[in-house]
Scaffold this active site. Structure first.
Site, PDB file in Angstrom:
ATOM      1  N   HIS A 199      45.547  26.820  18.718  1.00 43.13           N
ATOM      2  CA  HIS A 199      46.725  27.227  19.126  1.00 43.13           C
ATOM      3  C   HIS A 199      46.957  26.825  20.781  1.00 43.13           C
ATOM      4  O   HIS A 199      46.125  26.957  21.610  1.00 43.13           O
ATOM      5  CB  HIS A 199      47.087  28.531  19.068  1.00 43.13           C
ATOM      6  CG  HIS A 199      46.315  29.840  19.796  1.00 43.13           C
ATOM      7  ND1 HIS A 199      46.444  30.103  21.076  1.00 43.13           N
ATOM      8  CD2 HIS A 199      45.012  30.143  19.639  1.00 43.13           C
ATOM      9  CE1 HIS A 199      45.686  30.954  21.432  1.00 43.13           C
ATOM     10  NE2 HIS A 199      44.661  30.908  20.584  1.00 43.13           N
ATOM     11  N   ASP A 211      41.326  29.881  25.782  1.00 44.95           N
ATOM     12  CA  ASP A 211      42.020  30.300  24.595  1.00 44.95           C
ATOM     13  C   ASP A 211      43.333  30.058  24.893  1.00 44.95           C
ATOM     14  O   ASP A 211      44.223  30.676  25.347  1.00 44.95           O
ATOM     15  CB  ASP A 211      41.991  31.932  24.630  1.00 44.95           C
ATOM     16  CG  ASP A 211      42.434  32.727  23.611  1.00 44.95           C
ATOM     17  OD1 ASP A 211      42.726  31.925  22.454  1.00 44.95           O
ATOM     18  OD2 ASP A 211      42.993  33.764  23.675  1.00 44.95           O
ATOM     19  N   GLU A 245      50.183  31.914  18.325  1.00 38.89           N
ATOM     20  CA  GLU A 245      49.120  32.520  18.095  1.00 38.89           C
ATOM     21  C   GLU A 245      48.803  33.990  18.624  1.00 38.89           C
ATOM     22  O   GLU A 245      48.648  34.918  18.263  1.00 38.89           O
ATOM     23  CB  GLU A 245      47.751  31.869  17.997  1.00 38.89           C
ATOM     24  CG  GLU A 245      46.531  32.460  17.238  1.00 38.89           C
ATOM     25  CD  GLU A 245      45.948  33.579  18.078  1.00 38.89           C
ATOM     26  OE1 GLU A 245      44.848  34.401  17.561  1.00 38.89           O
ATOM     27  OE2 GLU A 245      46.151  33.566  19.388  1.00 38.89           O
ATOM     28  N   GLU A 246      49.160  33.669  19.832  1.00 42.06           N
ATOM     29  CA  GLU A 246      49.200  35.060  20.775  1.00 42.06           C
ATOM     30  C   GLU A 246      50.328  36.031  20.431  1.00 42.06           C
ATOM     31  O   GLU A 246      50.022  37.002  20.903  1.00 42.06           O
ATOM     32  CB  GLU A 246      49.352  34.633  22.335  1.00 42.06           C
ATOM     33  CG  GLU A 246      48.154  33.709  22.938  1.00 42.06           C
ATOM     34  CD  GLU A 246      46.651  34.577  22.680  1.00 42.06           C
ATOM     35  OE1 GLU A 246      46.604  35.580  22.362  1.00 42.06           O
ATOM     36  OE2 GLU A 246      45.757  33.698  22.971  1.00 42.06           O
ATOM     37  N   GLU A 272      38.737  29.174  18.004  1.00 43.11           N
ATOM     38  CA  GLU A 272      39.167  30.238  18.641  1.00 43.11           C
ATOM     39  C   GLU A 272      38.456  30.440  19.987  1.00 43.11           C
ATOM     40  O   GLU A 272      37.357  29.883  20.340  1.00 43.11           O
ATOM     41  CB  GLU A 272      39.389  31.584  17.862  1.00 43.11           C
ATOM     42  CG  GLU A 272      40.629  31.962  17.282  1.00 43.11           C
ATOM     43  CD  GLU A 272      41.750  32.262  18.501  1.00 43.11           C
ATOM     44  OE1 GLU A 272      41.160  32.446  19.751  1.00 43.11           O
ATOM     45  OE2 GLU A 272      42.830  32.349  18.356  1.00 43.11           O
ATOM     46  N   HIS A 348      41.666  35.805  28.945  1.00 46.12           N
ATOM     47  CA  HIS A 348      43.098  36.330  29.004  1.00 46.12           C
ATOM     48  C   HIS A 348      43.424  36.818  30.519  1.00 46.12           C
ATOM     49  O   HIS A 348      44.316  37.609  30.706  1.00 46.12           O
ATOM     50  CB  HIS A 348      43.393  37.494  28.093  1.00 46.12           C
ATOM     51  CG  HIS A 348      43.616  37.178  26.532  1.00 46.12           C
ATOM     52  ND1 HIS A 348      44.210  37.995  25.862  1.00 46.12           N
ATOM     53  CD2 HIS A 348      43.440  35.859  25.915  1.00 46.12           C
ATOM     54  CE1 HIS A 348      44.220  37.246  24.641  1.00 46.12           C
ATOM     55  NE2 HIS A 348      44.056  36.203  24.709  1.00 46.12           N
TER      56      HIS A 348
END
Length: 898
Positions: A199, A211, A245-246, A272, A348
């Site tokens: 993603h 990510d 995706e998030e 991932e 993140h």
């Protein structure tokens, strides 16, 4: 209390001498027979003879200092081997060779994607700039492709809805989100395909390098290499670059349920991240389809896989999920789930940048993905995968060198064979009909009791310490320095275990020989591990192989060193042979323990305000110490004393405890080389509450503050005095989710939050919500139809009143799903543009409700563009110290009663 073992021996020596004076008539043959019986019984007799009285003398006892040093150096050496294997990311370098994956080119892709900035779904950065870049690179790859292959490209904009039991359960709705799909196939086409998924979107305020931009960069390079390859493909390979995706796995759902190519897919690989860089771990496979694991075993150049990680992840302990779930549950497709797990501290956050990902991390991921995709795309099993859908696999890598895999049913057979070997070994001792055996059975059962008491008391001890540390506000003191946790909780556990066994040795096993006790407690440890092996195997856990390792190798070691142990006693030679035999279980045990702490330690810094992280970490550490110490208990009974060891451990624990209580160790760090930031969410909120008549009964605004760890704002308040307990947010009891705009339903994890008064905000694109129609259905329910417009991310909440139930709605599969706490939560998002969101709910009402039948609320989240900022939000954000990561955006919350 006297700790020296020599003093006890002196007392016994004196008693033996007195008895000898009264037994002058005893013959030499009788003494010789007694000594032989003593040897057969392991030197175990309550009424001591001359031979037994000297059993704890200096001749047989091990030196405490030398033994402790040997065990410490042994564990450190094994830890060094584990660290060495983890630092060696690639086994052989192929970058730059013709037809091989080139990490340098993948890094170019990665840097271009992350240079765009944060890429939230619905933003121009995600929907336009990133998509344009991907399409440009795919076009270049197509131009350079081999004529053997055909490349097809499709940009999908799906709309759909589904329910998921993640985070307590909620429903998701998406509209016009983006997928970039590429199909690489033979010129004459293919009936089947394997899917590779990544993603390109990111969470708000993070560049999202690990990510998941690096995975998309890897996939682009894999596509380039495979497209240019002169090797023909048997099946198609579909590359899905998904753009949402998030948003809790929306884009993958849109692809697998709506795209025409989805029907071709027979297997998938999902890339991932739960950390930044390092090795990518295979942590989920299946369901069933063991041939997929075999494909990875056969093809992967740098393997790193664990069925233990799979079972831990699927237990729900880790608060995370991946697209693997969507393909498994909605597509009924088997696959392999891989994720980077190292350095989850900056996952993140703003620190998740391209420069932190090592080139070797990219190379190993690319080598593995390329090799596995090639293997699957040329495999006959892909076409008839349903024929191989049987059972699960036991799989694990050995220090990243190779993967061992076998069917779980074979694993069960192996496990029970190991159990039978233990039954035979212990059965010979426990069932032998003689006097010495009855003593052995009694001592064995007492040994089990002492072992469990030592474990229980050590666990209680560390939990008391952890609770005290939490109560005085010093949680997470180890977050920046993990060795603090080892020095505080690890030493306390070891000290308590040694103390309990030392007391048992001194006061219960008074007349038993050291060699006998050493053997006895080896047997008890073997029996305990065998019990775990039986329990795990009976429950069908594939990770039972670990218990098998911890039973089989120690048993073999005991059988090999037994004669030497009996002949020469506990000498340096015995220690060397014993530790050599324990090499494999202890090495792999430390390998897995590293993975556990690498994963869980960062998670405890973002697990919410309700779970005391010290209690969790202390418990995990205590369990790890219990496992690692189990076969070292033998040495407590073989050394001449444990006094210095216990005192040293207590001293280390006490000093660490005092330093922790004094606040000497700060949890967070802004060190640019290894940041460990505190996570804080800031939302500038405007709230409006309406009554049943539609009138506004309350309106306010402020900055809503959520700390994502147990310490709350205690470390922030000295830097920002206005954030203190006087502005703690209060729950609106009659409002869904306490009247605050939760982005996801994590309210049960974070109950401590703050609400700092601030001026009202007026976004340029305000959210609008209205009741379109209200109609009574023939089956005595009320159907309410709503329409909402607003930013790319909104949340819809529902709470039914007493006497009302939500029977159905137009979302998901039509059956309403409650979140934790009883409210209903709907997560909504759209792409760059979308029409008004119209949906309905149906409420079953038993009788007329004067205060209405249902309360609904809608929250709008402005995660990108100018609307995400306000001057007050920016000013507050600037006040936060550099060791924190405040993620900020603007939200509105509007409540209505119907």
């Amino acid at each position: 209390m006297e700790w020296s073992s020599e003093s006890a021996a002196v007392r016994r020596h004196r008693g033996t001498a007195e008895r000898r004076e009264g037994q002058a008539a005893a013959s030499h043959p009788q003494r010789e027979a007694s000594a032989q019986e003593d040897a057969r019984g392991g030197g175990r007799m309550r009424g001591r003879t001359e031979s037994g009285g000297e059993s704890r003398g200096a001749k047989t006892a091990l030196s405490e200092a030398r033994t402790a040093l040997a065990l410490a150096l042994y564990l450190l050496a094994l830890r060094a081997l584990v660290q060495l294997s983890l630092q060696r990311l690639v086994l052989s370098r192929t970058s730059g060779l013709q037809g091989e994956f080139d990490a340098r080119q993948a890094r170019v892709y990665l840097e271009h994607i992350t240079a765009i900035g944060p890429r939230t779904t619905g933003s121009a950065e995600n929907e336009i700039l990133t998509v344009q870049y991907l399409l440009e690179q795919i076009t270049l790859i197509e131009e350079q492709s081999n004529s053997l292959h055909r490349i097809s490209v499709d940009v999908q904009r799906p709309t759909g809805s589904f329910s998921i039991d993640f985070l307590g359960g909620f429903t998701s709705y998406y509209d016009n989100i983006t997928n970039v799909v590429v199909k690489l196939e033979p010129q004459d086409g293919a009936k089947y395909a394997v899917l590779a998924n990544c993603h390109f979107d990111s969470v708000a305020n993070s560049p999202g390098a690990s990510d998941d931009a690096v995975s998309c960069a890897v996939m682009l390079e894999v596509l380039r290499v495979m497209a240019a390859s002169p090797e023909p493909l048997q099946h198609a390979v579909v590359f899905l670059f998904n753009g949402a995706e998030e948003n809790v796995l929306q884009a993958s759902h849109g692809f697998i349920t709506q795209h025409p190519w989805a029907s071709l897919i027979r297997a998938f690989i999902n890339l991932e991240a739960a950390g930044v860089g390092g090795k990518e771990l295979v942590f989920q496979t299946g369901p069933e389809n063991p041939w997929l694991v075999q494909a990875y075993v056969s093809a992967a150049k740098h393997p790193f896989a664990s069925v233990v990680a799979q079972e831990v992840f699927q237990s729900g302990i880790i608060p995370s999920d991946t697209d693997f779930r969507i393909y498994r549950d909605f597509g009924n497709i088997p696959g392999i789930d891989l994720a980077f797990i190292e350095n989850g501290y900056i996952y993140h956050t703003k620190y998740d940048t391209a420069d932190r990902i090592l080139i070797d991390s990219i190379q190993r991921a690319g080598d593995n993905i390329l090799a596995v995709l090639k293997y699957l795309a040329t495999s006959d099993m892909l076409a008839s995968s349903s024929e191989y859908r049987h059972g699960s696999m036991v799989f694990f890598d050995v220090l990243g060198l190779l993967v061992i895999a076998y069917p779980s049913r074979v694993g069960s057979i192996i496990n029970y064979m190991v159990v039978m070997a233990v039954v035979l070994y212990l059965g010979r001792k426990l069932l032998r009909p003689n006097h010495s055996n009855s003593n052995y059975v009694r001592d064995f059962l007492c040994g089990l009791g002492i072992t469990f008491i030592s474990w229980f008391t050590s666990l209680v001890t560390v939990l008391i310490i952890a609770v005290f540390v939490s109560l005085i506000g010093q949680s997470l003191s180890w977050y920046n320095y993990f060795y603090i946790a080892v020095c505080l909780y690890g030493t306390a556990t070891v000290a308590k275990i040694i103390l309990i066994h030392t007391l048992a040795k001194r006061f219960y096993y008074v007349n038993a020989s050291d060699l006998y006790l050493g053997e006895l407690f080896f047997d008890t440890s073997l029996f305990v591990h065998c019990g775990f092996l039986v329990a795990l195997t009976a429950q069908g856990f594939c990770s039972a192989f670990m218990s098998a390792v911890w039973v089989a190798f120690p048993l073999l070691t005991k059988l090999c060193v037994y004669k030497d142990f009996k002949k020469h006693g506990a000498k340096g030679r015995f220690i060397a042979l014993y530790l050599l035999g324990m090499f494999i279980p202890y090495l792999y045990g430390l390998y897995l323990i590293w993975a556990v702490f690498e994963m869980f330690t960062p998670i405890l810094g973002r697990s919410g305000s309700e779970i005391p992280p010290d209690v969790v970490l202390a418990s995990i550490l205590a369990v790890c110490v219990m496992i690692l110490s189990s076969y070292f208990i033998t040495f407590i009974y073989l050394v001449n004393s444990t006094k210095k060891t216990i005192l040293t451990l207590i001293l280390v624990c006490a000093v660490t405890f005092l330093l922790v209580c004094s606040g000497a160790f700060f949890p967070y760090s802004s060190n640019p080389d290894s940041p460990k930031p505190k996570r804080v969410f800031l939302q500038h909120v405007s709230r409006t509450f309406h009554n049943l008549e539609g009138s506004v009964v309350k309106r306010d605004s402020g900055i809503w503050i959520n700390g994502f760890d147990y310490t709350g704002m205690s470390h922030v308040t000295p830097h920002i005095p206005e954030i203190n307990d006087t502005i703690r947010a209060h729950c609106e009891e009659n409002a869904p989710l306490c009247g605050f705009p939760w982005y996801l339903p994590v309210h049960f994890l974070i109950r401590k939050n703050w609400y700092l008064p601030a001026p009202e905000i007026s976004p340029r694109n305000p959210a609008h919500f209205r009741l379109v129609s209200k109609e009574k259905m023939p089956w005595d329910s009320i159907k309410l139809t709503f329409e909402a417009t607003g930013p790319s991310h909104m949340s819809f909440y529902v709470r039914t009143h007493k006497g009302s139930t939500l029977s159905q709605w137009s979302l998901g599969n039509g059956i309403p799903v409650t979140s934790r706490g009883g409210d209903y939560f709907v997560f909504y998002s759209h792409g760059l543009q979308a029409s008004a969101w119209q949906f309905w709910i149906e409420v079953q009402v038993s009788e007329e409700q004067p205060e209405g039948m249902v309360t609904v609320a809608i929250a709008a989240h402005y995660l990108s563009g100018e609307n995400k900022r306000s001057s007050q939000l920016d000013a507050l954000k600037e006040k936060f110290p550099d060791w924190s990561f405040p993620s900020a955006w603007v939200s509105t919350y509007s409540l209505f009663v119907f």
